[in-house]
Design a protein around this motif. Structure first.
Motif, PDB file in Angstrom:
ATOM      1  N   ILE B  32       0.833  -1.211   0.000  1.00 39.66           N
ATOM      2  CA  ILE B  32       0.000   0.000   0.000  1.00 39.66           C
ATOM      3  C   ILE B  32       0.867   1.259   0.000  1.00 39.66           C
ATOM      4  O   ILE B  32       0.475   2.297  -0.520  1.00 39.66           O
ATOM      5  N   HIS B  33       2.044   1.134   0.600  1.00 37.86           N
ATOM      6  CA  HIS B  33       2.913   2.314   0.723  1.00 37.86           C
ATOM      7  C   HIS B  33       4.127   2.256  -0.198  1.00 37.86           C
ATOM      8  O   HIS B  33       5.022   3.099  -0.109  1.00 37.86           O
ATOM      9  N   GLU B  38      11.542   8.619  -5.457  1.00 39.59           N
ATOM     10  CA  GLU B  38      11.339   9.967  -4.908  1.00 39.59           C
ATOM     11  C   GLU B  38      10.293  10.753  -5.714  1.00 39.59           C
ATOM     12  O   GLU B  38      10.283  10.703  -6.943  1.00 39.59           O
ATOM     13  N   ASN B  39       9.451  11.462  -4.980  1.00 35.81           N
ATOM     14  CA  ASN B  39       8.414  12.291  -5.605  1.00 35.81           C
ATOM     15  C   ASN B  39       7.420  11.499  -6.460  1.00 35.81           C
ATOM     16  O   ASN B  39       6.871  12.018  -7.426  1.00 35.81           O
ATOM     17  N   THR B  40       7.227  10.246  -6.113  1.00 35.67           N
ATOM     18  CA  THR B  40       6.150   9.478  -6.755  1.00 35.67           C
ATOM     19  C   THR B  40       5.178   9.047  -5.658  1.00 35.67           C
ATOM     20  O   THR B  40       5.518   9.078  -4.477  1.00 35.67           O
ATOM     21  N   TRP B  41       4.007   8.657  -6.071  1.00 34.64           N
ATOM     22  CA  TRP B  41       2.941   8.367  -5.112  1.00 34.64           C
ATOM     23  C   TRP B  41       2.751   6.872  -4.899  1.00 34.64           C
ATOM     24  O   TRP B  41       2.810   6.082  -5.835  1.00 34.64           O
ATOM     25  N   SER B  42       2.452   6.538  -3.673  1.00 31.10           N
ATOM     26  CA  SER B  42       2.049   5.171  -3.334  1.00 31.10           C
ATOM     27  C   SER B  42       0.554   5.004  -3.625  1.00 31.10           C
ATOM     28  O   SER B  42      -0.168   6.000  -3.765  1.00 31.10           O
ATOM     29  N   PRO B  43       0.064   3.751  -3.676  1.00 29.50           N
ATOM     30  CA  PRO B  43      -1.392   3.553  -3.797  1.00 29.50           C
ATOM     31  C   PRO B  43      -2.163   4.323  -2.723  1.00 29.50           C
ATOM     32  O   PRO B  43      -3.210   4.922  -3.017  1.00 29.50           O
TER      33      PRO B  43
END
Lengths: 176, 176
Positions: B32-33, B38-43
């Motif tokens: 989930i995390h 860097e600077n990218t999003w997790s679910p």
């Protein structure tokens, strides 16, 4: 740290038919048969490919590793076999077929992989040579994600000309 | 031929929370995390972004078009606002929150778009200038697909080193 955990992979493999049913079930045919242009697959065709993999590829390779180790090379997987289908089956039929065979295969897989050591067993891939059971099962899992992403991309592109100037902000609509 | 149909868009918008619940529900935190660097999003962060859009963006813009046409420019959408959240909420809480607000917004949308002509109403976007209601609603829909594809890609990449040589065959693992 090895990230692969058998229980996670089993959970993800089990969920994929439900994800696809939720994504595709009930949508009109034009969405189901949309594609990205010549020689690209529609969601319907991707589903056919997933079913073909369940029938002829993943679990058979697991069994080959168990029975023969690296002394028998895997059969090559025909990644276009499903395109010979004549679209006789409805989408709900394909969704049901995928759910049934995936469920059966996941159950079977649990009888074949008994201990952690089984993940280190090796087999022989026609292109890559020696591969491990862990790599095979990881690939089966990522292959699901790969095709869910493809289906969602095809569906997004169906509206590529509908979003007007917002196209610039939607990564899914950009050329690869 | 215009591909946008309001009923299809409503159906897709209604299904997205269920798709995400099926994809993410029950998976361990490391999935989930996970992110793409860097600077990218997790679910988890993508879900926060979707909730923020429901609260501050999509339906508000629909209402702005209805009330003001192109005489009032849309508020800019802060696409990073959700990153200020302190991860106090659990994933199930976020899934419930998204399902509830999306359901409410889809119901509200059905009271605002009454006839086909409403799709031709125009509004004013801070970057693009004049846009139509049809374009806004199409974008809301494709934005869902965009972020489902992102979540699935992030999850696939979590196993990028687990698949061994198969990496070459998995488009989702290739650099963009």
């Amino acid at each position: 740290m090895a990230r692969f955990k058998l229980n996670d992979a089993l959970e993800i493999l089990s969920k994929t038919p439900k994800v696809l049913r939720m994504l595709l079930g009930g949508l009109p045919d034009e969405w189901i048969h949309a594609n990205e242009g010549e020689n690209t697959w529609s969601p319907y065709e991707v589903l056919g490919h997933l079913i073909h993999g369940e029938k002829t590829d993943w679990l058979i390779r697991v069994q080959t590793i168990i029975d023969h180790g690296d002394s028998k090379t895997f059969e090559a997987f025909d990644r276009k076999a499903h395109l010979q289908n004549k679209k006789e089956k409805s989408l709900p039929m394909l969704l049901d077929e995928f759910a049934a065979i995936r469920s059966k295969n996941v159950q079977q897989l649990q009888t074949l992989i008994i201990e952690n050591e089984d993940l280190n067993r090796i087999g022989k891939h026609p292109d890559f040579g020696i591969v491990t059971m862990r790599e095979l099962l990881s690939t089966w899992t990522v292959h699901d994600f790969n095709h869910i992403a493809q289906i969602v991309r095809v569906m997004g592109k169906y509206y590529a000309d509908e979003v007007g100037p917002w196209k610039a902000y939607l990564g899914i609509l950009q050329p690869k």
